[in-house]
Design an enzyme around this catalytic site. Structure first.
Site, short mmCIF file in Angstrom:
data_model
loop_
_atom_site.label_atom_id
_atom_site.label_comp_id
_atom_site.label_asym_id
_atom_site.label_seq_id
_atom_site.Cartn_x
_atom_site.Cartn_y
_atom_site.Cartn_z
CB VAL A 191 0.40 4.79 7.59
CG1 VAL A 191 -1.07 4.98 7.91
CG2 VAL A 191 0.77 3.31 7.62
CG HIS B 181 -7.84 2.85 8.14
ND1 HIS B 181 -8.32 1.61 8.50
CD2 HIS B 181 -6.82 2.63 7.28
CE1 HIS B 181 -7.62 0.68 7.87
NE2 HIS B 181 -6.70 1.28 7.13
CB THR C 54 -11.54 7.63 8.51
OG1 THR C 54 -10.47 6.82 8.00
CG2 THR C 54 -12.52 7.97 7.39
CG PHE D 107 8.16 1.04 13.35
CD1 PHE D 107 7.23 0.03 13.15
CD2 PHE D 107 7.73 2.35 13.31
CE1 PHE D 107 5.89 0.32 12.90
CE2 PHE D 107 6.40 2.65 13.07
CZ PHE D 107 5.48 1.64 12.87
NE ARG E 216 8.75 13.04 7.29
CZ ARG E 216 8.39 14.29 7.02
NH1 ARG E 216 8.09 14.63 5.77
NH2 ARG E 216 8.34 15.21 7.96
CB SER F 241 1.61 -0.40 7.58
OG SER F 241 2.39 0.29 6.63
CG PHE F 242 -3.42 -4.13 10.28
CD1 PHE F 242 -3.70 -3.35 11.39
CD2 PHE F 242 -3.89 -5.43 10.24
CE1 PHE F 242 -4.43 -3.86 12.45
CE2 PHE F 242 -4.62 -5.95 11.30
CZ PHE F 242 -4.90 -5.16 12.41
CD GLU F 243 -2.39 -6.31 6.04
OE1 GLU F 243 -3.60 -6.25 6.33
OE2 GLU F 243 -1.76 -5.35 5.54
CG PHE G 173 -2.04 0.99 1.14
CD1 PHE G 173 -3.15 0.72 0.35
CD2 PHE G 173 -1.97 2.18 1.82
CE1 PHE G 173 -4.19 1.63 0.25
CE2 PHE G 173 -3.00 3.10 1.73
CZ PHE G 173 -4.11 2.83 0.94
#
Length: 158
Positions: A86, A93, A91, A118, A132, A61-63, A23
């Site tokens: 991210v 999220h 929202t 990280f 970045r 990133s959640f995975e 993503f």
């Protein structure tokens, strides 16, 4: 008194895993490129036939934590690097993803006693993310340096 520090001189003796979120791949591809450039310049074999580097792509990133955990179950890595981007939206999220990704990565690192860098950009805009990821500075390079330092430090401590 003993003083322990990681080394920045070479990555050639490290086994490195990189977990990358697809993503926002416009950003994550650039971060990965910077990361690989740094690792290569520090002696790590980054070729497609490398036995000291593995790259895993995940949807977002959640995975990242579950893929990192699975990698560590599979093989003995000296260090992992998690990469993602991210970007804040309208929202909540964003907050959920960042919170769970960071907690998950930290927990996997603690559970397996392997440093996991990280390298997830958290920005308010695409422009900030692009800055970045290479327009002003490619943080992928920094994440790789952190990995070299922490990987060598933990090896020395063990």
């Amino acid at each position: 008194m003993a003083i322990f520090e990681g080394s920045f001189t070479t990555a050639s003796n490290l086994k490195v895993g990189i977990v990358v979120a697809r993503f926002n791949d416009l950003i994550t591809n650039k971060i990965l490129s910077g990361c690989l450039d740094c690792l290569k310049r520090h002696g790590l074999d980054t070729s497609e036939t490398s036995e000291t580097l593995d790259i895993v792509w995940v949807p977002g990133s959640f995975e990242l934590p579950i893929a990192a955990k699975t990698l560590l179950k599979k093989s003995n890595y000296d260090v992992l690097i998690s990469l993602g981007a991210v970007i804040r939206g309208e929202t909540s999220h964003y907050d959920v993803v960042i919170s769970e990704a960071s907690k998950g990565i930290a927990q996997v690192s603690y559970d397996y006693d392997v440093p996991i860098i990280f390298g997830v950009l958290t920005t308010d805009s695409m422009q900030q993310a692009l800055e970045r990821a290479g327009i002003k500075n490619n943080l992928g390079w920094n994440y790789a340096l952190q990995a070299i330092e922490m990987g060598s430090l933990i090896k020395n401590l063990n």
